[in-house]
Write a protein that holds these residues in place. Structure first.
Motif, PDB file in Angstrom:
ATOM      1  N   UNK A 421       0.377  23.694 -17.549  1.00  0.00           N
ATOM      2  CA  UNK A 421      -0.630  22.819 -16.960  1.00  0.00           C
ATOM      3  C   UNK A 421      -1.245  23.423 -15.695  1.00  0.00           C
ATOM      4  N   UNK A 422      -0.462  24.116 -14.914  1.00  0.00           N
ATOM      5  CA  UNK A 422      -0.940  24.645 -13.636  1.00  0.00           C
ATOM      6  C   UNK A 422      -1.612  26.001 -13.829  1.00  0.00           C
ATOM      7  N   UNK A 423      -2.514  26.398 -12.921  1.00  0.00           N
ATOM      8  CA  UNK A 423      -3.092  27.744 -12.973  1.00  0.00           C
ATOM      9  C   UNK A 423      -1.990  28.799 -12.874  1.00  0.00           C
ATOM     10  N   UNK A 424      -2.301  29.997 -13.313  1.00  0.00           N
ATOM     11  CA  UNK A 424      -1.297  31.073 -13.310  1.00  0.00           C
ATOM     12  C   UNK A 424      -0.703  31.298 -11.923  1.00  0.00           C
ATOM     13  N   UNK A 425      -1.542  31.190 -10.872  1.00  0.00           N
ATOM     14  CA  UNK A 425      -1.078  31.500  -9.518  1.00  0.00           C
ATOM     15  C   UNK A 425       0.041  30.581  -9.043  1.00  0.00           C
ATOM     16  N   UNK A 426       0.086  29.371  -9.561  1.00  0.00           N
ATOM     17  CA  UNK A 426       1.114  28.427  -9.097  1.00  0.00           C
ATOM     18  C   UNK A 426       1.951  27.906 -10.256  1.00  0.00           C
ATOM     19  N   UNK A 427       1.872  28.556 -11.407  1.00  0.00           N
ATOM     20  CA  UNK A 427       2.682  28.112 -12.536  1.00  0.00           C
ATOM     21  C   UNK A 427       4.165  28.239 -12.168  1.00  0.00           C
ATOM     22  N   UNK A 428       4.888  27.171 -12.292  1.00  0.00           N
ATOM     23  CA  UNK A 428       6.305  27.181 -11.939  1.00  0.00           C
ATOM     24  C   UNK A 428       6.592  26.725 -10.522  1.00  0.00           C
ATOM     25  N   UNK A 429       5.535  26.527  -9.720  1.00  0.00           N
ATOM     26  CA  UNK A 429       5.756  26.053  -8.340  1.00  0.00           C
ATOM     27  C   UNK A 429       6.320  24.632  -8.361  1.00  0.00           C
ATOM     28  N   UNK A 430       7.268  24.377  -7.453  1.00  0.00           N
ATOM     29  CA  UNK A 430       7.882  23.050  -7.354  1.00  0.00           C
ATOM     30  C   UNK A 430       7.494  22.439  -6.018  1.00  0.00           C
ATOM     31  N   UNK A 431       6.725  21.372  -6.062  1.00  0.00           N
ATOM     32  CA  UNK A 431       6.281  20.689  -4.845  1.00  0.00           C
ATOM     33  C   UNK A 431       7.074  19.406  -4.594  1.00  0.00           C
ATOM     34  N   UNK A 432       7.156  18.590  -5.596  1.00  0.00           N
ATOM     35  CA  UNK A 432       7.846  17.305  -5.425  1.00  0.00           C
ATOM     36  C   UNK A 432       9.338  17.479  -5.672  1.00  0.00           C
ATOM     37  N   UNK A 433      10.116  17.219  -4.634  1.00  0.00           N
ATOM     38  CA  UNK A 433      11.573  17.296  -4.736  1.00  0.00           C
ATOM     39  C   UNK A 433      12.148  15.942  -4.326  1.00  0.00           C
ATOM     40  N   UNK A 434      12.461  15.106  -5.297  1.00  0.00           N
ATOM     41  CA  UNK A 434      12.915  13.749  -4.977  1.00  0.00           C
ATOM     42  C   UNK A 434      14.158  13.750  -4.105  1.00  0.00           C
ATOM     43  N   UNK A 435      14.264  12.721  -3.283  1.00  0.00           N
ATOM     44  CA  UNK A 435      15.464  12.549  -2.474  1.00  0.00           C
ATOM     45  C   UNK A 435      16.577  11.906  -3.276  1.00  0.00           C
ATOM     46  N   UNK A 436      17.645  11.583  -2.585  1.00  0.00           N
ATOM     47  CA  UNK A 436      18.819  11.036  -3.254  1.00  0.00           C
ATOM     48  C   UNK A 436      18.982   9.540  -3.001  1.00  0.00           C
ATOM     49  N   UNK A 437      17.977   8.911  -2.355  1.00  0.00           N
ATOM     50  CA  UNK A 437      18.108   7.513  -1.978  1.00  0.00           C
ATOM     51  C   UNK A 437      17.250   6.623  -2.863  1.00  0.00           C
ATOM     52  N   UNK A 438      17.736   5.430  -3.124  1.00  0.00           N
ATOM     53  CA  UNK A 438      16.979   4.437  -3.858  1.00  0.00           C
ATOM     54  C   UNK A 438      16.564   4.911  -5.228  1.00  0.00           C
ATOM     55  N   UNK A 439      15.365   4.521  -5.629  1.00  0.00           N
ATOM     56  CA  UNK A 439      14.880   4.807  -6.978  1.00  0.00           C
ATOM     57  C   UNK A 439      14.656   6.289  -7.208  1.00  0.00           C
TER      58      UNK A 439
END
Length: 467
Positions: A421-439
């Motif tokens: 889905x992402x362009x080649x330059x950022x394919x595999x980049x991880x931006x959203x890293x959920x926390x361990x609290x709540x939902x």
């Protein structure tokens, strides 16, 4: 000091000094009729209560007064902490004329007239002038510019008083030529000293009344560190007692004089920003009681409830996010309710939102995710959109390869298809890293499974998957 150009002015009478009485200098009936706060204004630096950091030997203020040199001072502090008194004492100690103008009512013409008068006084008699500008932060840039010639040529010793941070409200040329002195609110002990002086000294109440301990505590608490305010309250409370032929001021008399504590808050100044900052940080820190305290301070000070509601909406995404998916709808609903019903009822809605957001699980994962994504875009990692994702709803798109091999997520029983889905330059980049609290703890588990599928770009054999 250079006097070039001073003596070619046309003859004109030198205006008399307009020194304001600094306590004890009023005479006859004027003294008795002047407000208590005016009568009790310190006559010497040693009588000034509080601000010890400004009065110590060798301090900048002492050096200015003892050295008797032309000066430009900016006094920054809350109301009732001694700014006007300091300006008056500088004039008294250095034998200069004392002229006061208020930024609320004076315009450019008044400023120029005062400076011209100071220039004539200096040229004709050598008398220097202390120009005190109250609430200098209310001057426009043009009005502040009008002060510069007098300061630059030392025709006046300028003392400006401000309840707002001069770094935000005073123009740079004036600020750079000024010595900035910061005054703090008076302590409870300082306020008690003022009360004692006013009760016992002849220029005050001269022992005509006394205060019960409870009344003293009440007045000190309501003063909010403002010396002028507490003397005003004392005068009103003493008047209430004397009207009933009593010479002891009770807490009931004090309550009659004022029923609400002074709230240190300026909707355009530092308190506005400091209190809202503490408000947000308290909710972020899950301290519901501190959050309610700061909310109450803003309500009592007349803050715009829409501003408070907007900040709660921002906080709901910035500091809670998906740890509690109901946080943003709660904040938005509160903002809508505030717009519909207004104060005073809206205080309940805002309090409910504060309690909900303060007690919600916290996460800044949304903030970190968009920050990281924007950082990559700013760094030039924007790349071309993968051909399979490009718009294919126009003639000739298929010949360009747009939409070819696009895999339709709903056709896969898992609801997720492994494709890029992402362009080649950022394919595999991880931006959203959920926390361990709540939902977000549950979201993290599901996201791990989703990302594992997305990482597999191999195309499934089932032709029904192709959209």
């Amino acid at each position: 000091m250079s006097t070039d150009g001073l003596f070619d002015l046309p003859d004109a009478p030198v205006p008399p000094p307009t020194t304001r009485p600094a306590g004890g200098s009023l005479a006859g009936n004027d003294h008795a009729s002047a407000p208590l706060a005016v009568r009790m204004r310190p006559r010497t630096l040693d009588e000034l209560v509080g601000q010890e950091h400004l009065l110590a030997p060798g301090s900048p203020l002492r050096q200015v007064i003892d050295g008797d040199q032309p000066l430009t001072l900016l006094l920054w502090g809350p109301p009732g902490t001694g700014k006007t008194t300091i300006a008056s004492l500088i004039s008294r100690h250095t034998n200069r004329r004392f002229v006061e103008i208020s930024a609320v009512s004076a315009g450019v013409k008044e400023v120029r007239d005062v400076i011209a008068g100071a220039r004539r006084a200096l040229a004709q008699s050598g008398v220097e002038t202390v120009l005190f500008v109250d609430e200098v932060h209310r001057f426009s840039k043009t009005q502040q510019d009008a002060l510069l010639p007098g300061v630059e040529n030392r025709w006046v010793s300028l003392v400006g008083a401000s309840t707002e941070n001069p770094h935000f409200s005073v123009i740079s040329p004036l600020l750079s030529r000024s010595l900035l002195l910061t005054l703090g609110s008076l302590s409870d002990d300082d306020v008690a000293v003022l009360l004692d002086r006013a009760l016992t000294e002849e220029r005050g109440l001269g022992g005509e009344v006394t205060l019960t301990p409870a009344a003293t505590d009440h007045l000190v608490r309501l003063a909010g560190g403002d010396g002028r305010r507490v003397l005003t309250y004392l005068e009103a409370a003493a008047g209430a007692a004397l009207a009933q032929d009593r010479h002891e001021v009770t807490v009931e008399d004090a309550a009659l004089a004022v029923d609400r504590a002074a709230v240190r808050y300026d909707r355009q100044g530092d308190q506005h920003y400091d209190v809202i900052s503490a408000f947000i940080k308290s909710i972020r820190g899950s301290d519901v009681d501190a959050g309610l305290h700061y909310l109450a301070r803003m309500i009592e000070a007349g803050e715009d409830p829409r501003f408070i509601a907007r900040r709660l909406m921002i906080l709901a995404s910035e500091d809670i996010g998906l740890a509690d998916p109901t946080a943003l709808p709660t904040a938005v609903a509160a903002a809508q309710a505030v717009a519909l019903i207004g104060f005073p009822e809206a205080r309940l809605t805002l309090a409910q939102a504060v309690i909900a957001l303060a007690t919600a699980p916290k996460s800044n994962a949304v903030t970190r995710a968009i920050d990281a994504a924007e950082a990559d875009v700013r760094a030039g990692k924007a790349g071309a959109v993968p051909p399979a994702l490009r718009d294919a709803h126009y003639s000739g798109a298929k010949k360009l390869g747009h939409g070819h091999d696009y895999l339709y997520s709903h056709s896969d029983p898992r609801g997720v298809v492994g494709q890029q889905y992402a362009p080649d330059d950022v394919d595999g980049a991880v931006y959203y890293q959920p926390g361990e609290h709540g939902a977000e703890a549950a979201i993290a588990e599901r996201l791990d499974r989703i990302r594992a599928i997305l990482a597999d770009h191999a195309r499934p054999d089932d032709p029904a998957v192709h959209g």
